[in-house]
Write an enzyme that holds these catalytic residues in place. Structure first.
Site, PDB file in Angstrom:
ATOM      1  N   SER A  50       0.840  -1.204   0.000  1.00 16.98           N
ATOM      2  CA  SER A  50       0.000   0.000   0.000  1.00 16.98           C
ATOM      3  C   SER A  50       0.875   1.255   0.000  1.00 16.98           C
ATOM      4  O   SER A  50       0.409   2.342  -0.327  1.00 16.98           O
ATOM      5  CB  SER A  50      -0.941   0.000   1.210  1.00 16.98           C
ATOM      6  OG  SER A  50      -0.230  -0.286   2.396  1.00 16.98           O
ATOM      7  N   LYS A 118       4.803 -11.313   3.229  1.00 17.20           N
ATOM      8  CA  LYS A 118       3.381 -11.531   2.956  1.00 17.20           C
ATOM      9  C   LYS A 118       3.199 -11.586   1.444  1.00 17.20           C
ATOM     10  O   LYS A 118       3.855 -10.829   0.725  1.00 17.20           O
ATOM     11  CB  LYS A 118       2.513 -10.411   3.536  1.00 17.20           C
ATOM     12  CG  LYS A 118       1.022 -10.567   3.194  1.00 17.20           C
ATOM     13  CD  LYS A 118       0.125  -9.676   4.024  1.00 17.20           C
ATOM     14  CE  LYS A 118      -0.009  -8.266   3.522  1.00 17.20           C
ATOM     15  NZ  LYS A 118      -0.508  -8.134   2.139  1.00 17.20           N
ATOM     16  N   GLU A 120      -0.010 -12.342  -1.722  1.00 19.13           N
ATOM     17  CA  GLU A 120      -1.438 -12.431  -1.996  1.00 19.13           C
ATOM     18  C   GLU A 120      -1.757 -13.685  -2.809  1.00 19.13           C
ATOM     19  O   GLU A 120      -0.987 -14.053  -3.702  1.00 19.13           O
ATOM     20  CB  GLU A 120      -1.907 -11.191  -2.772  1.00 19.13           C
ATOM     21  CG  GLU A 120      -1.760  -9.903  -1.979  1.00 19.13           C
ATOM     22  CD  GLU A 120      -2.267  -8.672  -2.727  1.00 19.13           C
ATOM     23  OE1 GLU A 120      -2.864  -8.818  -3.817  1.00 19.13           O
ATOM     24  OE2 GLU A 120      -2.051  -7.559  -2.207  1.00 19.13           O
ATOM     25  N   GLU A 186      -9.145  -9.946   3.777  1.00 25.25           N
ATOM     26  CA  GLU A 186      -9.526  -8.571   3.421  1.00 25.25           C
ATOM     27  C   GLU A 186     -10.891  -8.557   2.752  1.00 25.25           C
ATOM     28  O   GLU A 186     -11.133  -9.281   1.785  1.00 25.25           O
ATOM     29  CB  GLU A 186      -8.466  -7.940   2.501  1.00 25.25           C
ATOM     30  CG  GLU A 186      -8.843  -6.513   2.100  1.00 25.25           C
ATOM     31  CD  GLU A 186      -7.704  -5.697   1.504  1.00 25.25           C
ATOM     32  OE1 GLU A 186      -6.544  -6.158   1.509  1.00 25.25           O
ATOM     33  OE2 GLU A 186      -7.999  -4.582   1.029  1.00 25.25           O
TER      34      GLU A 186
HETATM   35  O1  KIV Z   1      -0.449  -3.453   1.581  1.00 22.27           O
HETATM   36  C1  KIV Z   1      -1.083  -3.411   2.654  1.00 22.27           C
HETATM   37  O2  KIV Z   1      -1.055  -2.423   3.391  1.00 22.27           O
HETATM   38  C2  KIV Z   1      -1.853  -4.591   3.028  1.00 22.27           C
HETATM   39  C3  KIV Z   1      -2.759  -4.484   4.210  1.00 22.27           C
HETATM   40  C4  KIV Z   1      -3.904  -3.621   3.894  1.00 22.27           C
HETATM   41  C5  KIV Z   1      -3.185  -5.806   4.704  1.00 22.27           C
HETATM   42  O3  KIV Z   1      -1.781  -5.583   2.384  1.00 22.27           O
END
Ligand code: KIV
Length: 277
Positions: A50, A118, A120, A186
């Protein structure tokens, strides 16, 4: 506790052990000063992709690069001493093959010091999650609305309504079976988030999901009211720092134009200083 007691940074195994316990507090951060603010309060700080939209003004997360994640990961690492740091794998850095994912995940771990990455995706990413976790890279999964898939999802819609719930449930099972230590849910219906939370042995971390999840995450600039281009329904604003900053900058501009800033207390005379200025 004494001021000198060093708190232990939680490991992925500690996070798994929190399943069903006190809710995990998670926020994003992208810079050292904001990481310092989040550190005393959070279990996990995510350097989210993000960052592309929030700090770099990109229209989506698709333009975020490995270089951006490394740079922001390093900045956040300097601001953390007790929260666990997770860094997002950017679009295009892991989808091609488990081997590509390992090379880039290993670079994120080595160059930022993050404890986990992390990524997706659900069923289709399970082999990649298994490949990373078996090679010592802990993975936080992310299912439901996956913003990197915006072009195929066709918008930032709620995922898993009606018959589509089966698909999200299959994603949840697949990432947990593949060895993810936690999973971000999400923008999924509350009842589905509760069902996934009850079903999985790993913690669920909700964003627009359910208060019954094992933890919650928000984008820090959303909850501080610093990012105001748009506001997702799930993004509660706990402060309005953007509006405060606007007022402060307007006051500065007015004082500069009126020559009332700088005032005498901000200026220096000719005489040698007696005390430190
Ligand atoms: O990129 C991000 O900030 C995220 C969160 C909203 C979980 O993936």
């Amino acid at each position: 506790m004494s001021a000198t007691t060093k708190l232990k940074v939680p490991t992925p195994a500690d996070i798994v052990a929190r399943k069903g316990g006190a809710p995990l507090v998670c926020l994003t951060a992208y810079t050292t000063p904001v990481a310092q603010l989040t550190d005393p309060h959070c279990d996990i700080v995510l350097v989210g992709d993000s960052v592309g939209m929030v700090l770099h003004g990109l229209p989506s997360t698709l333009g975020v690069t490995m270089e951006m994640m490394v740079l922001h990961g390093q900045a956040v690492a300097r601001g953390l001493s007790r929260a666990m740091m997770v860094v997002d794998m950017p679009f295009g850095s892991y989808e091609e093959s488990p081997g590509q994912a390992f090379r880039n995940a290993a670079a994120l771990v080595a160059e930022t010091g993050c404890a986990a990455v992390k990524l997706e995706g659900g069923v289709e990413m399970a082999p990649t999650i298994r490949h990373l976790t078996r090679r010592s890279i802990p993975v936080m999964a992310h299912i439901g609305l996956t913003p990197q898939a915006i072009n195929t999802l066709g918008g930032y819609r709620v995922q898993g309504r009606g018959e589509d719930a089966a698909r999200v449930l299959a994603d949840a099972d697949a990432v947990a079976d593949a060895g993810a230590f936690s999973v971000v849910l999400e923008k999924v219906p509350e009842r589905l988030a509760d069902e996934i939370t009850a079903r999985l042995a790993i913690p669920t971390i909700g964003i627009g999901a359910s208060a019954g999840c094992d933890g919650q995450i928000l984008v820090v600039d959303d909850m501080l009211g610093l990012f105001t281009a748009f506001k997702p329904k799930f993004a509660k604003r706990y402060a309005m720092l953007g509006a405060d900053a606007d007022k402060a900058i307007a006051a500065y501009a007015e004082e500069v134009r009126a020559r009332s800033f700088p005032a005498p207390e901000h200026l220096f005379g000719d005489a040698l200083p007696e005390a430190k200025e």
